[in-house]
Design an enzyme around this catalytic site. Structure first.
Site, PDB file in Angstrom:
ATOM      1  N   HIS A 320       0.807  -1.215   0.000  1.00 49.62           N
ATOM      2  CA  HIS A 320       0.000   0.000   0.000  1.00 49.62           C
ATOM      3  C   HIS A 320       0.842   1.268   0.000  1.00 49.62           C
ATOM      4  CE1 HIS A 320      -3.384  -2.662   0.997  1.00 49.62           C
ATOM      5  NE2 HIS A 320      -4.131  -1.694   0.510  1.00 49.62           N
ATOM      6  N   GLY A 321       2.087   1.179   0.408  1.00 50.47           N
ATOM      7  CA  GLY A 321       2.898   2.385   0.373  1.00 50.47           C
ATOM      8  C   GLY A 321       4.210   2.228   1.103  1.00 50.47           C
TER       9      GLY A 321
END
Length: 472
Positions: A320-321
């Site tokens: 996700h990041g």
């Protein structure tokens, strides 16, 4: 280019539909080429260098698929491994090089920080490419010999930017032999318009509240306003991401592609385990099939199972990041799932449904706060305000104002996160009456058109936010 933009709605999509359906059905190859060209143009609008990167990914996966299909299993294995490594290297460099060099720089100042612009959608199309090559190697699907159709699979614009993550075997037959029809096209239009309305009318409204709450000076946050901001973001991320999935699935149906569902009313779950079976289904199933099961799944010792779960959720957070808060978010849910499996399984099954739902939502909301905050100190401060640590009282004028200002939206947030409409439709379907059939036939179309028009009014008035999952 975004689905919820004037340029897409008034120029790109109408142009594609006009050109595509002017080509006779019998010329399937030509229709596919039209779709491929428009998909490349769609992605190329974000930057030519990003398009070149995606073309490199397509080349890697085409060659990897061909090698993975060879009868010589040793060569096939190394072809598959090579393609996976190349995919991960591309993703790792563009998504994580800045994160890693920043953390190394904090300890060794001589190491420079490398900042790279993140290509839109790289996480999604990279995972699709890996799934394709892995499935070919396993024998779950046949390798595609035509590189153009591999390109079409990876670049197909409806799901290119933010999913759902589509498996090649799901649409392999549809690439070769679709049969577009009015029923699918009409159903796809309805789904697209509902998704557009959901984004513009619900997700953006929730986003305005969340942005104000999370940017508010933490020392002036009341407990109630902190919770309001967390609830607003909980609504925003669901309606934003599910809206994109609705629009992607709807546009796929217009061209007779049938993508699998990505959401199944996750906020009605009675456990966190159930929540993750209903949220971002394509990502959860991807990690299950290509990471969790190859690691051994649950067919191993309890210790090994715990390690497998934590690896999967560490990677889910990282996907996700490139930020510590995403890693914390992943590990947070990994620990909760293990607790539900090994500690609370008997208790969760026995408690009343409403308590299970309340327990799940509290943990999910806390998880979304971790997800929303930009760093670990912000996470600690905001959660502290939610639970009364250094909060400026319980109730504040901001809470009252944003509740009154957005009370219709709050009601819609609750209603639209539950399957009320779906249940009503099933009830009407059981009725063998003319009026019930009329409602089923026309009300969804009329409703979709109304919300689309209202959403478009919001768009031209300047009420616009990019989709949250574009940055992943």
């Amino acid at each position: 280019m975004l689905f919820s933009s004037v340029s897409f709605l008034l120029f790109f999509l109408p142009s594609l539909l006009a050109v595509y359906f002017c080509v006779p059905k019998s010329l399937r190859t030509v229709r596919n080429l039209v779709l491929l060209i428009f998909s490349l143009v769609f992605y190329g609008c974000g930057g030519v260098r990003f398009l070149l990167l995606m073309l490199a990914s397509i080349t890697i996966n085409y060659i990897g698929g061909v090698l993975a299909s060879l009868k010589n299993r040793r060569t096939a294995k190394w072809g598959m491994i090579g393609a996976v490594i190349c995919n991960l290297l591309l993703l790792g460099y563009f998504k994580y090089i800045g994160f890693f060099t920043q953390n190394i720089h904090s300890f060794i100042s001589s190491v420079p920080v490398i900042n790279v612009v993140l290509p839109i959608g790289i996480s999604f199309y990279t995972f699709q490419g890996i799934a394709y090559v892995a499935d070919v190697y396993r024998g779950d699907t046949q390798a595609q010999k035509n590189p153009l159709w591999v390109a079409l699979y990876i670049s197909l614009f409806p799901q290119l930017i933010a999913g759902p993550i589509v498996r090649y075997r799901t649409i392999a037959d549809e690439i070769k032999g679709r049969s577009e029809n009015i029923e699918d096209f009409s159903g796809g239009c309805v789904r697209f318009m509902v998704g557009f309305g959901k984004k513009m009318l619900l997700a953006n409204a929730a986003g305005r509240i969340a942005d104000i709450a999370f940017s508010f000076p933490v020392e002036h946050l009341s407990v109630s306003f902190a919770w309001m901001g967390a609830l607003a973001y909980t609504a925003q991320i669901y309606f934003d991401f599910s809206a994109y999935s609705d629009m992607a699935i709807g546009m796929g149906r217009m061209f007779d592609f049938h993508f699998l569902e990505n959401f199944n009313y996750p906020y009605i779950s009675k456990s966190v385990t159930e929540f993750w079976r209903r949220w971002h289904i394509s990502l959860s199933s991807w990690f299950r099939d290509y990471v969790y099961i190859p690691l051994g799944g649950n067919r191993c010792s309890p210790l090994r199972h715990i390690i497998n779960i934590m690896i999967v959720w560490f990677l889910t957070g990282m996907w996700h990041g490139a930020s510590w808060n995403f890693i914390l978010w992943g590990l947070y849910f990994g620990i909760i799932l293990l607790m539900e499996k090994y500690v609370f399984s008997g208790i969760i099954e026995k408690i009343p449904s409403i308590l299970g739902h309340l327990y799940t939502m509290i943990l999910v909301i806390v998880g979304w706060v971790i997800f929303r905050c930009e760093d670990l100190s912000s996470v600690a401060n905001y959660l502290g305000a939610m639970f009364g640590v250094h909060a400026e009282g319980f109730l504040s004028k901001q809470t009252v104002y944003y509740f009154i200002q957005f009370y219709p939206e709050w009601i819609l947030f609750f209603i639209c996160s539950t399957p009320v409409v779906q249940v009503a439709g099933k009830y009407l379907a059981l009725k063998e009456r003319g009026f019930a059939n009329f409602l089923l036939a026309f009300v969804p179309k009329i409703f979709a058109l109304v919300v689309f028009i209202l959403g478009y009014i919001e768009l031209v008035n300047g009420s616009f936010n990019p989709f949250i999952y574009f940055r992943f």
